[in-house]
Motif scaffolding. Sequence first.
Motif, PDB file in Angstrom:
ATOM      1  N   ALA A  66       0.849  -1.444   0.273  1.00 15.07           N
ATOM      2  CA  ALA A  66      -0.115  -0.069  -0.011  1.00 15.07           C
ATOM      3  C   ALA A  66       0.809   1.359   0.086  1.00 15.07           C
ATOM      4  O   ALA A  66       2.024   1.350   0.660  1.00 15.07           O
ATOM      5  CB  ALA A  66      -0.711  -0.031   1.184  1.00 15.07           C
ATOM      6  N   PRO A  67       0.406   2.291  -0.362  1.00 18.49           N
ATOM      7  CA  PRO A  67       1.105   3.567  -0.559  1.00 18.49           C
ATOM      8  C   PRO A  67       1.506   4.262   0.696  1.00 18.49           C
ATOM      9  O   PRO A  67       0.698   4.046   1.538  1.00 18.49           O
ATOM     10  CB  PRO A  67       0.293   4.462  -1.488  1.00 18.49           C
ATOM     11  CG  PRO A  67      -0.499   3.577  -2.180  1.00 18.49           C
ATOM     12  CD  PRO A  67      -0.839   2.606  -1.367  1.00 18.49           C
ATOM     13  N   LEU A 122      -1.349   4.408   3.682  1.00 21.31           N
ATOM     14  CA  LEU A 122      -2.576   3.886   3.511  1.00 21.31           C
ATOM     15  C   LEU A 122      -2.608   2.764   3.875  1.00 21.31           C
ATOM     16  O   LEU A 122      -1.742   1.622   3.643  1.00 21.31           O
ATOM     17  CB  LEU A 122      -2.922   4.085   1.951  1.00 21.31           C
ATOM     18  CG  LEU A 122      -3.069   5.616   1.448  1.00 21.31           C
ATOM     19  CD1 LEU A 122      -3.527   5.440  -0.019  1.00 21.31           C
ATOM     20  CD2 LEU A 122      -3.585   6.614   2.037  1.00 21.31           C
ATOM     21  N   PRO A 171      -5.506  -0.007   3.433  1.00 25.98           N
ATOM     22  CA  PRO A 171      -6.693  -0.191   2.588  1.00 25.98           C
ATOM     23  C   PRO A 171      -7.128  -1.491   3.383  1.00 25.98           C
ATOM     24  O   PRO A 171      -8.413  -1.678   3.088  1.00 25.98           O
ATOM     25  CB  PRO A 171      -6.381  -0.466   1.190  1.00 25.98           C
ATOM     26  CG  PRO A 171      -5.049  -0.717   1.138  1.00 25.98           C
ATOM     27  CD  PRO A 171      -4.369   0.223   2.300  1.00 25.98           C
ATOM     28  N   TRP A 220     -12.288   3.107  -1.093  1.00 27.05           N
ATOM     29  CA  TRP A 220     -11.101   2.052  -1.069  1.00 27.05           C
ATOM     30  C   TRP A 220     -11.420   0.912  -2.060  1.00 27.05           C
ATOM     31  O   TRP A 220     -10.575   0.607  -2.820  1.00 27.05           O
ATOM     32  CB  TRP A 220     -11.400   1.497   0.317  1.00 27.05           C
ATOM     33  CG  TRP A 220     -11.004   2.107   1.556  1.00 27.05           C
ATOM     34  CD1 TRP A 220     -11.684   2.578   2.648  1.00 27.05           C
ATOM     35  CD2 TRP A 220      -9.557   2.737   1.580  1.00 27.05           C
ATOM     36  NE1 TRP A 220     -11.081   3.437   3.558  1.00 27.05           N
ATOM     37  CE2 TRP A 220      -9.583   3.478   3.167  1.00 27.05           C
ATOM     38  CE3 TRP A 220      -8.393   2.680   1.061  1.00 27.05           C
ATOM     39  CZ2 TRP A 220      -8.402   4.186   3.481  1.00 27.05           C
ATOM     40  CZ3 TRP A 220      -7.319   3.144   1.718  1.00 27.05           C
ATOM     41  CH2 TRP A 220      -7.134   3.990   2.641  1.00 27.05           C
ATOM     42  N   PRO A 272     -11.423   3.489  -6.349  1.00 27.00           N
ATOM     43  CA  PRO A 272     -10.699   4.766  -5.915  1.00 27.00           C
ATOM     44  C   PRO A 272     -11.138   5.764  -7.121  1.00 27.00           C
ATOM     45  O   PRO A 272     -10.301   6.061  -8.165  1.00 27.00           O
ATOM     46  CB  PRO A 272      -9.212   4.187  -6.001  1.00 27.00           C
ATOM     47  CG  PRO A 272      -9.456   3.000  -6.729  1.00 27.00           C
ATOM     48  CD  PRO A 272     -10.585   2.425  -6.741  1.00 27.00           C
ATOM     49  N   ALA A 323       0.305   9.830  -2.346  1.00 22.01           N
ATOM     50  CA  ALA A 323      -0.193   8.611  -2.198  1.00 22.01           C
ATOM     51  C   ALA A 323      -1.728   8.180  -2.880  1.00 22.01           C
ATOM     52  O   ALA A 323      -1.712   6.958  -3.334  1.00 22.01           O
ATOM     53  CB  ALA A 323      -0.486   8.469  -0.336  1.00 22.01           C
ATOM     54  N   TRP A 324      -2.619   8.898  -3.034  1.00 21.64           N
ATOM     55  CA  TRP A 324      -3.981   8.555  -3.505  1.00 21.64           C
ATOM     56  C   TRP A 324      -3.602   8.345  -5.058  1.00 21.64           C
ATOM     57  O   TRP A 324      -4.212   7.314  -5.839  1.00 21.64           O
ATOM     58  CB  TRP A 324      -4.945   9.691  -3.536  1.00 21.64           C
ATOM     59  CG  TRP A 324      -6.318   8.834  -3.578  1.00 21.64           C
ATOM     60  CD1 TRP A 324      -7.037   9.397  -4.565  1.00 21.64           C
ATOM     61  CD2 TRP A 324      -6.944   7.928  -2.931  1.00 21.64           C
ATOM     62  NE1 TRP A 324      -8.166   8.450  -4.678  1.00 21.64           N
ATOM     63  CE2 TRP A 324      -8.251   7.766  -3.443  1.00 21.64           C
ATOM     64  CE3 TRP A 324      -6.667   7.184  -1.882  1.00 21.64           C
ATOM     65  CZ2 TRP A 324      -9.044   6.742  -3.271  1.00 21.64           C
ATOM     66  CZ3 TRP A 324      -7.635   6.151  -1.239  1.00 21.64           C
ATOM     67  CH2 TRP A 324      -8.703   6.252  -2.009  1.00 21.64           C
ATOM     68  N   GLU A 335      -1.095   7.148  -6.429  1.00 20.92           N
ATOM     69  CA  GLU A 335      -0.317   5.750  -6.667  1.00 20.92           C
ATOM     70  C   GLU A 335      -1.373   4.568  -6.391  1.00 20.92           C
ATOM     71  O   GLU A 335      -1.587   3.668  -6.948  1.00 20.92           O
ATOM     72  CB  GLU A 335       0.761   5.652  -5.499  1.00 20.92           C
ATOM     73  CG  GLU A 335       1.470   4.327  -5.585  1.00 20.92           C
ATOM     74  CD  GLU A 335       2.504   4.191  -4.587  1.00 20.92           C
ATOM     75  OE1 GLU A 335       2.883   3.092  -4.391  1.00 20.92           O
ATOM     76  OE2 GLU A 335       2.853   5.222  -3.866  1.00 20.92           O
ATOM     77  N   TYR A 336      -2.363   4.907  -5.355  1.00 23.00           N
ATOM     78  CA  TYR A 336      -3.392   3.975  -4.998  1.00 23.00           C
ATOM     79  C   TYR A 336      -4.234   3.696  -6.138  1.00 23.00           C
ATOM     80  O   TYR A 336      -4.800   2.778  -6.441  1.00 23.00           O
ATOM     81  CB  TYR A 336      -4.411   4.391  -4.000  1.00 23.00           C
ATOM     82  CG  TYR A 336      -5.173   3.379  -3.228  1.00 23.00           C
ATOM     83  CD1 TYR A 336      -4.867   2.163  -2.897  1.00 23.00           C
ATOM     84  CD2 TYR A 336      -6.496   3.459  -3.323  1.00 23.00           C
ATOM     85  CE1 TYR A 336      -5.478   1.322  -2.290  1.00 23.00           C
ATOM     86  CE2 TYR A 336      -7.547   2.584  -2.902  1.00 23.00           C
ATOM     87  CZ  TYR A 336      -6.851   1.530  -2.455  1.00 23.00           C
ATOM     88  OH  TYR A 336      -7.805   0.483  -1.918  1.00 23.00           O
ATOM     89  N   ARG A 337      -4.661   4.795  -7.191  1.00 26.91           N
ATOM     90  CA  ARG A 337      -5.587   4.712  -8.103  1.00 26.91           C
ATOM     91  C   ARG A 337      -4.781   4.173  -9.350  1.00 26.91           C
ATOM     92  O   ARG A 337      -5.258   4.437 -10.409  1.00 26.91           O
ATOM     93  CB  ARG A 337      -6.008   5.851  -8.492  1.00 26.91           C
ATOM     94  CG  ARG A 337      -6.890   6.838  -7.263  1.00 26.91           C
ATOM     95  CD  ARG A 337      -7.631   8.010  -7.837  1.00 26.91           C
ATOM     96  NE  ARG A 337      -8.447   7.741  -8.861  1.00 26.91           N
ATOM     97  CZ  ARG A 337      -8.515   8.392 -10.156  1.00 26.91           C
ATOM     98  NH1 ARG A 337      -7.520   9.373 -10.323  1.00 26.91           N
ATOM     99  NH2 ARG A 337      -9.284   8.157 -10.857  1.00 26.91           N
TER     100      ARG A 337
END
Length: 293
Positions: A169-170, A193, A195, A231, A234, A281-282, A284-286
């Motif tokens: 996770a980021p 993060l 998740p 979550w 995203p 971070a978001w 990267e998560y997306r």
Amino acid sequence: MEFLRPATLPEALSVKAERPGAVPIAGGTDVMVELNFDHRRPEALLDLTGIAELAEWSAEDGTVRLGAGVPYTRLVEQLGKRLPGLAMAARTVGSPQIRNRGTVGGNLGAASPAGDTHPVLLATGATIEVASVRGTRTIAAEDFYLGVKRNALEPDELITAVNLPDTKAPQQFSKIGTRNAMVIAVCSFGLALHPEQGRVGAAIGSAAPTPRRSRAAEDFLSGELTDAGLWESPEPLRDSVCRRFGELVAEGTEPIDDVRGSAAYRKHALSVLARRTLGWAWQEYRAGERSCA
């Protein structure tokens, strides 16, 4: 001043039990500065550099056990993908020479509010493993910092390792200094993060008497992401969410005015750092889509 050099961990713990005033030294990047400026004159130095098990790391059951004596350079080279936030923080520490010697264990022992690794340890939910002749115990990072340069170690205890989640996770770390390198943080911020737990970890450095979690900001953002189902799906974050997150981080600080920066500047800077690190971070998560500006 005596110089004590045990060869094994049991020997070091025995010496520390007999000589609780002996100051542990590994990289020496903090201790030697205090000695050179005559800010500290301990009865003895306890050299831990010859203890092999403190310089080892392992990964098992979703946890990385980082030995207290693993230098920053090895952390970056060998654990950059497993512990991305901590590796980011390690890259900002001092010069290459300092990173070759300095350790996370030493950063924890010094317990400076400006220590670079502390926000990441708090944001990721790390635990600190400490040992004495009485046995071993673990301390949650949020319970480790008791005051300015004060930690939760008993006089006969040594830091042996830090346990962190082994996650993909980021994670992010950002720091502001008075110049671009080899500088003590004016303020710093760590974000992780989580998740699988539906939550966010966030923490500040150099803006309160101790490093601390930004609990109000964590709760706000975790709630926003969960309530909107982000979550699982995203989508880009609303600008109002990013800004409120930054505001809550700033509100949870207790900065001072000093030679590196004013309290007002630290509050403002942390609001910006929080918003930006959340965006990175978001993003990267997306998987590559831009979220917060």
